[in-house]
Write an enzyme that holds these catalytic residues in place. Structure first.
Site, PDB file in Angstrom:
ATOM      1  CD1 TRP A   1      38.705   6.740  35.638  1.00 29.10           C
ATOM      2  CD2 TRP A   1      40.752   8.019  35.465  1.00 29.10           C
ATOM      3  NE1 TRP A   1      39.586   7.032  36.895  1.00 29.10           N
ATOM      4  CE2 TRP A   1      40.816   7.759  36.792  1.00 29.10           C
ATOM      5  CE3 TRP A   1      41.082   8.426  34.753  1.00 29.10           C
ATOM      6  CZ2 TRP A   1      41.775   8.305  37.367  1.00 29.10           C
ATOM      7  CZ3 TRP A   1      42.210   9.793  35.347  1.00 29.10           C
ATOM      8  CH2 TRP A   1      42.645   9.109  36.629  1.00 29.10           C
TER       9      TRP A   1
ATOM     10  NE  ARG B   1      39.075   0.490  29.018  1.00 25.49           N
ATOM     11  CZ  ARG B   1      40.256   0.378  28.425  1.00 25.49           C
ATOM     12  NH1 ARG B   1      40.539  -1.441  28.325  1.00 25.49           N
ATOM     13  NH2 ARG B   1      41.237   1.304  28.168  1.00 25.49           N
TER      14      ARG B   1
ATOM     15  CG  ASN C   1      39.202   6.747  25.391  1.00 30.60           C
ATOM     16  OD1 ASN C   1      37.870   7.278  25.652  1.00 30.60           O
ATOM     17  ND2 ASN C   1      39.209   4.724  24.706  1.00 30.60           N
ATOM     18  N   GLY C   2      42.134   9.636  26.521  1.00 33.90           N
ATOM     19  CA  GLY C   2      42.857  10.934  26.277  1.00 33.90           C
ATOM     20  C   GLY C   2      42.994  12.197  26.230  1.00 33.90           C
TER      21      GLY C   2
ATOM     22  CD  GLU D   1      50.731  -6.589  43.067  1.00 36.41           C
ATOM     23  OE1 GLU D   1      51.152  -5.861  43.368  1.00 36.41           O
ATOM     24  OE2 GLU D   1      49.606  -7.163  42.362  1.00 36.41           O
TER      25      GLU D   1
ATOM     26  CE  LYS E   1      46.264  -6.005  43.788  1.00 38.43           C
ATOM     27  NZ  LYS E   1      47.539  -5.874  42.340  1.00 38.43           N
TER      28      LYS E   1
ATOM     29  CG  HIS F   1      65.654   2.959  59.671  1.00 40.27           C
ATOM     30  ND1 HIS F   1      66.910   3.090  60.673  1.00 40.27           N
ATOM     31  CD2 HIS F   1      66.387   1.799  59.018  1.00 40.27           C
ATOM     32  CE1 HIS F   1      68.222   1.944  60.324  1.00 40.27           C
ATOM     33  NE2 HIS F   1      67.013   0.857  59.596  1.00 40.27           N
TER      34      HIS F   1
ATOM     35  CB  CYS G   1      37.922   7.251  28.492  1.00 42.75           C
ATOM     36  SG  CYS G   1      38.290   8.417  29.745  1.00 42.75           S
TER      37      CYS G   1
ATOM     38  CD  GLU H   1      45.109  -2.769  43.629  1.00 42.79           C
ATOM     39  OE1 GLU H   1      45.401  -1.552  42.426  1.00 42.79           O
ATOM     40  OE2 GLU H   1      45.766  -3.819  43.387  1.00 42.79           O
TER      41      GLU H   1
ATOM     42  CE  LYS I   1      43.415  -5.460  34.875  1.00 44.34           C
ATOM     43  NZ  LYS I   1      43.994  -5.592  35.541  1.00 44.34           N
TER      44      LYS I   1
HETATM   45  C1  G6P Z   1      46.748   0.427  36.735  1.00 43.84           C
HETATM   46  C2  G6P Z   1      46.273  -0.474  37.615  1.00 43.84           C
HETATM   47  C3  G6P Z   1      47.424  -1.212  37.933  1.00 43.84           C
HETATM   48  C4  G6P Z   1      48.165  -1.845  37.357  1.00 43.84           C
HETATM   49  C5  G6P Z   1      48.764  -0.022  36.379  1.00 43.84           C
HETATM   50  C6  G6P Z   1      50.557  -0.725  35.728  1.00 43.84           C
HETATM   51  O1  G6P Z   1      47.290   1.450  38.000  1.00 43.84           O
HETATM   52  O2  G6P Z   1      45.235  -0.278  37.978  1.00 43.84           O
HETATM   53  O3  G6P Z   1      46.276  -2.604  38.338  1.00 43.84           O
HETATM   54  O4  G6P Z   1      49.248  -2.065  37.558  1.00 43.84           O
HETATM   55  O5  G6P Z   1      48.044   0.299  36.056  1.00 43.84           O
HETATM   56  O6  G6P Z   1      48.932  -1.532  34.217  1.00 43.84           O
HETATM   57  P1  G6P Z   1      49.712  -2.102  33.461  1.00 43.84           P
HETATM   58  O7  G6P Z   1      48.456  -2.405  32.416  1.00 43.84           O
HETATM   59  O8  G6P Z   1      50.721  -1.243  32.739  1.00 43.84           O
HETATM   60  O9  G6P Z   1      50.152  -2.755  33.591  1.00 43.84           O
END
Ligand code: G6P
Length: 607
Positions: free
Chosen positions: A73, A27, A99-100, A480, A484, A503, A2, A487, A602
């Site tokens: 969100w 975000r 927010n929260g 990772e 990528k 396995h 948010c 997502e 984000k």
């Molecule tokens: C969200 C984002 C990711 C990020 C994760 C941790 O899921 O979409 O890209 O890696 O949060 O975020 P941070 O700000 O703690 O690195």
């Protein structure tokens, strides 16, 4: 997640608020809304993108110099118009953005319903504005303070009232709020991106603090009404950092920025002439770090993957027992921690709710807490005993790329600095320093392969299941790389250690399945080659990330992305780059909105 932006001053609020919302789009959100004070309250809300909200606003009805806006969100209740913020109390005089999460919203709702309050939405947030209205007796500040005493949970809020024009009351607990201080105008926002266009002078509200802001002044105090004097500081970001600068997407911009980001991250820290690493943020804790017997790393998402690389780095280069923990699990597990332990929280945003809670849990038990954070002044940065900023600039794309690069670099530098004072010889350190120094140029060479990677993405974009495999330092890169892809392109992808494939996942391999091997030349190269053979024997489609000059692998893989040769502990820095580009191109080819992937945020400020 948010986003909050509120304005009071002498200019028309609506364009400023709409611009602020757009700056915070990255975000992640699924509805948006705006409220302007002008005699009464004028509110407009819409599910979906900000453009939908924009198209339904009637500018003539939305005139005024004080107002607020929000991107939501969804957590409690679907992303509908009614559930969108701002929420307005039953009398229609008070509006709030939040927010929260209000954890005790059910009991507060029941209490207010018994008093005859009727609720419109399903949200936890509406409960708070109704509670504020319940206590309102001509003074918004008092009503907000009184209401917050009954609230359990996290919040960053901004509240306005038709009976007190030009005034914004803001409060924070667990969810960031920044006040941009202009000349007779103020912008209250949860994200610096919504402020930077207007001013670089800001105040960061701390947890447990409130602010009352008018068009020509402000006051700050604790939630218990003890006055607090806050320092006005300079924002470190600039407008160009948060604009596309000719790129079609922030994600591509940030991938391509990685050579510069890596150089910025290492500037003044990697000193090849003196043969040392200098991390100013750790200077006061150098002894404790060198003596610690155990490092616990906690993080979420991509940052957790950086932590996994760090587990290898700290054990390998510094010979310190290291564990990496998902923050969401760690915080609730009653973990064994002593005051001899060092906890490192890795977080791009510095606001991730689980990471913050895990950090607090470790601090509660006496651990020394370090932060590896990108956003300067963020909560994790402020709550840790010491830390190292990434200094890679703001990251706007939801899929983390240059921040991951910065995390890997910072963690490598920490491992080398501690390692030198434990087991690492000076010639070995010097070799790593020279290699680090060359990293930006090497990353640049990889980014130049973007067009060739696009062709591979084109060929495989319709495959709906992918595997990513690697061993040792290449295992986190497999995780990772898969993250990528999934997502931003919504393709199902799994990463795992190459040997684990036997396995279970080997059952999935068919002639249609792309299998990405991270197979750079290192101590486990031969083993990975055997795993490639196993996939080929089952007709899997092999794509490899390999070291420049490796011709053997070209005969085995359908496509090879070459990366420059670097020492094994530095391989994650280069191996990830072609996989970022692969994910990016696949997502664009599939028509996905890479900078705003569905359902993702984000910065995840709820648990
Ligand atoms: C969200 C984002 C990711 C990020 C994760 C941790 O899921 O979409 O890209 O890696 O949060 O975020 P941070 O700000 O703690 O690195």
């Amino acid at each position: 997640m948010c986003g909050i932006v509120a304005y009071t001053g002498f200019r028309e609020a609506r364009p400023i608020l709409m611009e602020g919302l757009k700056r915070m789009e990255y975000r992640g959100y699924d509805s948006a809304g705006i409220a302007i004070l002008n005699g009464g309250l004028h509110v407009s809300k819409a599910p979906g993108r900000i453009s939908v909200l924009e198209s339904q606003i009637k500018p003539d009805e939305m005139r005024g110099t004080c107002g607020m806006a929000h991107t939501r969100w969804a957590t409690h209740g679907a992303p509908t118009q009614i559930n969108a913020h701002p929420h307005v109390d039953a009398s229609g005089r008070i509006a709030m953005v939040h927010n929260g999460i209000i954890e005790n919203y059910q009991s507060l709702r029941t209490y207010l319903k018994d008093k005859g309050v009727e609720f419109k939405s399903e949200t936890d947030s509406e409960v708070l504005v109704q509670l504020i209205a319940h206590f309102y007796d001509g003074d918004l500040e008092v009503a907000v303070r009184t209401a917050l005493r009954d609230v359990r949970g996290t919040y960053g809020i901004a509240v306005i009232c038709a009976d007190e024009p030009d005034k914004i009351v803001a409060a924070r607990k667990g969810s960031p709020l920044i006040i941009g201080v202009g000349d007779d105008e103020y912008v209250v926002a949860s994200d610096a991106a919504a402020i930077i266009q207007h001013t670089t002078s800001v105040i960061y509200l701390s947890d447990g603090e409130m602010a009352v802001v008018w068009n020509d002044g402000f006051r700050t105090m604790t939630l218990d009404n003890v006055p607090v004097t806050k320092q006005v500081t300079d924002l470190e970001i600039s407008l160009t950092d948060i604009e596309l600068g000719g790129y079609p997407h922030f994600m591509l911009k940030e991938i391509m920025e990685q050579p510069q980001a890596a150089a910025d991250c290492m500037r003044g820290r990697v000193n090849i002439d003196e043969g040392r690493i200098h991390l100013g943020g750790l200077a006061n804790l150098a002894r404790e770090l060198v003596r610690t017997k155990r490092i616990i790393i906690t993080a979420c998402g991509t940052a957790w993957h950086a932590g996994l690389v760090a587990e290898y780095l700290f054990e390998d280069l510094a010979r310190i027992q290291t564990e990496v923990e998902y923050a969401s699990e760690f915080r609730y597990r009653n973990p064994i921690i002593t005051d001899q332990n060092v906890v490192i929280a890795i977080s791009q945003s510095g606001e991730t709710a689980d990471t913050l809670a895990a950090l607090r849990e470790a601090q509660e038990k006496g651990a020394i807490a370090l932060g590896v954070v990108n956003v300067v002044g963020s909560t994790i940065a402020r709550e840790t005993d010491a830390g190292v900023y990434l200094h890679v600039g703001p990251e706007i794309g939801v899929a983390s790329t240059k921040a991951y690069m910065g995390q890997l670099l910072v963690l490598t530098m920490i491992a080398l600095q501690i390692g030198r004072r434990r087991h690492l010889s000076q010639p070995d350190l010097q070799m790593y320093l020279d290699a680090l120094h060359a990293i930006p140029e090497k990353i640049e060479r990889i980014t130049k392969q973007s067009d060739a990677i696009l062709e591979v993405a084109e060929k495989f974009k319709d495959a709906n299941n992918w595997l990513y495999l690697g061993r040792g330092y290449n295992y986190p890169t497999a995780l990772e790389g898969a993250l990528k892809l999934k997502e931003i392109s919504y393709i199902h992808a799994e990463g795992m250690p190459s040997a684990e494939m036997k396995h279970g996942p080997i059952a999935l391999i068919t002639k249609d399945m792309p299998v990405v091997f991270i197979a750079t030349k290192n101590s486990q190269y031969e083993k990975v080659i055997s795993n490639i053979e196993e996939v080929r024997a089952r007709k899997g489609r092999v794509i490899a990330v390999a070291t420049e000059g490796d011709t053997e692998i070209a005969d085995m893989a359908e496509h090879v992305f070459y990366v420059p040769d670097v020492p094994e502990p530095l391989q994650p820095l280069v191996s990830i780059v072609p996989l970022q580009l692969l994910a990016y191109h696949a997502a664009v080819l599939r028509g996905c909105d890479v900078d705003k992937p569905r359902n993702l945020a984000k910065s995840v400020t709820v648990e």
